[in-house]
Design a protein around this motif. Structure first.
Motif, PDB file in Angstrom:
ATOM      1  N   MET A  87       0.826  -1.208   0.000  1.00  9.24           N
ATOM      2  CA  MET A  87       0.000   0.000   0.000  1.00  9.24           C
ATOM      3  C   MET A  87       0.861   1.259   0.000  1.00  9.24           C
ATOM      4  O   MET A  87       0.581   2.226  -0.717  1.00  9.24           O
ATOM      5  N   MET A  88       1.918   1.248   0.812  1.00  9.65           N
ATOM      6  CA  MET A  88       2.761   2.441   0.915  1.00  9.65           C
ATOM      7  C   MET A  88       3.731   2.582  -0.247  1.00  9.65           C
ATOM      8  O   MET A  88       4.059   3.700  -0.660  1.00  9.65           O
ATOM      9  N   PHE A  89       4.212   1.469  -0.799  1.00 13.37           N
ATOM     10  CA  PHE A  89       5.110   1.523  -1.960  1.00 13.37           C
ATOM     11  C   PHE A  89       4.404   2.066  -3.196  1.00 13.37           C
ATOM     12  O   PHE A  89       4.963   2.831  -3.974  1.00 13.37           O
ATOM     13  N   THR A  90       3.147   1.629  -3.402  1.00 11.38           N
ATOM     14  CA  THR A  90       2.413   2.034  -4.608  1.00 11.38           C
ATOM     15  C   THR A  90       1.650   3.336  -4.404  1.00 11.38           C
ATOM     16  O   THR A  90       1.440   4.093  -5.354  1.00 11.38           O
ATOM     17  N   GLY A  91       1.194   3.576  -3.192  1.00  7.35           N
ATOM     18  CA  GLY A  91       0.361   4.752  -2.923  1.00  7.35           C
ATOM     19  C   GLY A  91      -1.064   4.610  -3.415  1.00  7.35           C
ATOM     20  O   GLY A  91      -1.845   5.566  -3.341  1.00  7.35           O
ATOM     21  N   ASP A  92      -1.403   3.431  -3.914  1.00  7.28           N
ATOM     22  CA  ASP A  92      -2.744   3.235  -4.477  1.00  7.28           C
ATOM     23  C   ASP A  92      -3.786   3.128  -3.356  1.00  7.28           C
ATOM     24  O   ASP A  92      -3.580   2.397  -2.376  1.00  7.28           O
ATOM     25  N   PRO A  93      -4.931   3.807  -3.503  1.00  7.72           N
ATOM     26  CA  PRO A  93      -5.975   3.718  -2.478  1.00  7.72           C
ATOM     27  C   PRO A  93      -6.783   2.438  -2.611  1.00  7.72           C
ATOM     28  O   PRO A  93      -6.857   1.825  -3.679  1.00  7.72           O
ATOM     29  N   LEU A  94      -7.399   2.048  -1.512  1.00 11.60           N
ATOM     30  CA  LEU A  94      -8.286   0.901  -1.479  1.00 11.60           C
ATOM     31  C   LEU A  94      -9.730   1.373  -1.489  1.00 11.60           C
ATOM     32  O   LEU A  94     -10.044   2.471  -1.020  1.00 11.60           O
ATOM     33  N   SER A  95     -10.613   0.521  -1.981  1.00 15.39           N
ATOM     34  CA  SER A  95     -12.041   0.769  -1.814  1.00 15.39           C
ATOM     35  C   SER A  95     -12.417   0.450  -0.365  1.00 15.39           C
ATOM     36  O   SER A  95     -11.663  -0.199   0.361  1.00 15.39           O
ATOM     37  N   ALA A  96     -13.593   0.889   0.035  1.00 16.08           N
ATOM     38  CA  ALA A  96     -14.055   0.591   1.390  1.00 16.08           C
ATOM     39  C   ALA A  96     -14.169  -0.922   1.601  1.00 16.08           C
ATOM     40  O   ALA A  96     -13.813  -1.433   2.672  1.00 16.08           O
ATOM     41  N   GLU A  97     -14.638  -1.634   0.595  1.00 12.34           N
ATOM     42  CA  GLU A  97     -14.789  -3.079   0.716  1.00 12.34           C
ATOM     43  C   GLU A  97     -13.442  -3.774   0.864  1.00 12.34           C
ATOM     44  O   GLU A  97     -13.291  -4.720   1.648  1.00 12.34           O
ATOM     45  N   GLU A  98     -12.442  -3.306   0.085  1.00  7.62           N
ATOM     46  CA  GLU A  98     -11.100  -3.880   0.215  1.00  7.62           C
ATOM     47  C   GLU A  98     -10.542  -3.622   1.607  1.00  7.62           C
ATOM     48  O   GLU A  98      -9.912  -4.499   2.219  1.00  7.62           O
ATOM     49  N   ALA A  99     -10.755  -2.408   2.103  1.00  6.00           N
ATOM     50  CA  ALA A  99     -10.282  -2.068   3.441  1.00  6.00           C
ATOM     51  C   ALA A  99     -10.970  -2.921   4.502  1.00  6.00           C
ATOM     52  O   ALA A  99     -10.349  -3.313   5.495  1.00  6.00           O
ATOM     53  N   TYR A 100     -12.239  -3.234   4.275  1.00 11.19           N
ATOM     54  CA  TYR A 100     -12.969  -4.096   5.202  1.00 11.19           C
ATOM     55  C   TYR A 100     -12.374  -5.506   5.209  1.00 11.19           C
ATOM     56  O   TYR A 100     -12.168  -6.107   6.266  1.00 11.19           O
ATOM     57  N   ARG A 101     -12.081  -6.039   4.031  1.00 16.75           N
ATOM     58  CA  ARG A 101     -11.524  -7.389   3.941  1.00 16.75           C
ATOM     59  C   ARG A 101     -10.169  -7.495   4.641  1.00 16.75           C
ATOM     60  O   ARG A 101      -9.810  -8.547   5.177  1.00 16.75           O
ATOM     61  N   LEU A 102      -9.435  -6.382   4.644  1.00 13.19           N
ATOM     62  CA  LEU A 102      -8.119  -6.370   5.280  1.00 13.19           C
ATOM     63  C   LEU A 102      -8.184  -6.057   6.768  1.00 13.19           C
ATOM     64  O   LEU A 102      -7.170  -6.097   7.461  1.00 13.19           O
TER      65      LEU A 102
END
Length: 256
Positions: free
Chosen positions: A157-172
């Motif tokens: 996440m920090m290397f790419t800087g790409d954001p997650l969707s809320a659903e992806e954040a929930y899964r993690l």
């Protein structure tokens, strides 16, 4: 006098709203006001749980105020360390809920990670994009995020800087629940209200044990749990809770 934050209180719940349009960025002024507000709420005996959110429906907080970055190498006398502020929010002995109602990026995610529970509306975008500026997360992101998602995913996440969707954040496990756009405050208030009906004597000890005990060897954590359980057992709230259970009634906690 608050300029960029507002606080409302009802039934043991305080709602803190960041209102720094258009994207509620983490300026030095917001940082100072967060420090003031959470110190006041810690001492407020009427408040049991706290909701933190951003005004509008575009952003919880879309990062730091980049316009302030060119002067960042010049230390100002009244400047408050972001780590001190977020550590204070993380350790406040009351449950905190971040309601993510849109972009939650950079310092915004770092602020949310300092809260105990995160509720996200389904349009939220969540990430740490500092690498795109040639920077790194400087508000605890490199330390708090890996403790939730593990080192490998945190690095990605920090290397790419790409954001997650809320659903992806929930899964993690970054957020605890995802709700429809416009319903986040209702969900946060329902949860905060439930927490506010519990004993702060118990809530504060649970929070301390998880925050501090999780960093200790298991045996030390268990010893601390034993000590805090024994301390809690003699409080008025513990006696009320046990009595209410035996008498088949709802307990009335006084947080003593």
């Amino acid at each position: 006098m608050l300029e960029l934050l507002s606080v409302s209180k009802k039934n043991g719940v305080a709602t803190v709203t960041i209102d720094n349009p258009p994207m509620n960025v983490l300026s030095q002024q917001v940082n100072k006001e967060l420090d003031i507000v959470f110190k006041q709420l810690q001492e407020d005996k009427e408040i049991i749980s706290i909701i933190l959110t951003g005004a509008g429906d575009r952003a919880f907080m879309a990062g730091a105020d980049i316009k302030e970055f060119p002067d960042r190498d010049v230390k100002k006398e009244d400047e408050i360390d972001i780590h001190a502020v977020l550590n204070g929010i993380e350790s406040i002995p009351k449950p905190t809920i971040a309601m993510l109602n849109g972009f939650t990026l950079g310092g915004g995610l770092e602020l949310a990670l300092a809260c105990d529970i995160r509720v996200a509306e389904d349009h939220a975008k969540i990430g740490l994009p500092e690498v795109n500026l040639g920077l790194l997360p400087g508000g605890g992101g490199t330390q708090r995020l890996p403790r939730i998602v593990g080192p490998s995913k945190a690095k990605e996440m920090m290397f790419t800087g790409d954001p997650l969707s809320a659903e992806e954040a929930y899964r993690l496990g970054i957020v605890n629940q995802v709700v429809s756009k416009g319903t986040g405050m209702e969900a946060a208030e329902k949860l905060a209200g439930k927490l506010a009906s519990q004993s702060l004597q118990a809530l504060s000890r649970i929070k301390h044990l998880v925050n501090v005990g999780s960093e200790l060897p298991l045996e030390e954590g268990l010893q601390m749990e034993k000590q805090l359980f024994n301390d809690l057992f003699v409080t008025a709230d513990a006696k009320e809770g046990v009595s209410a259970f035996i008498e088949k009634r709802k307990p009335v906690f006084t947080h003593k």
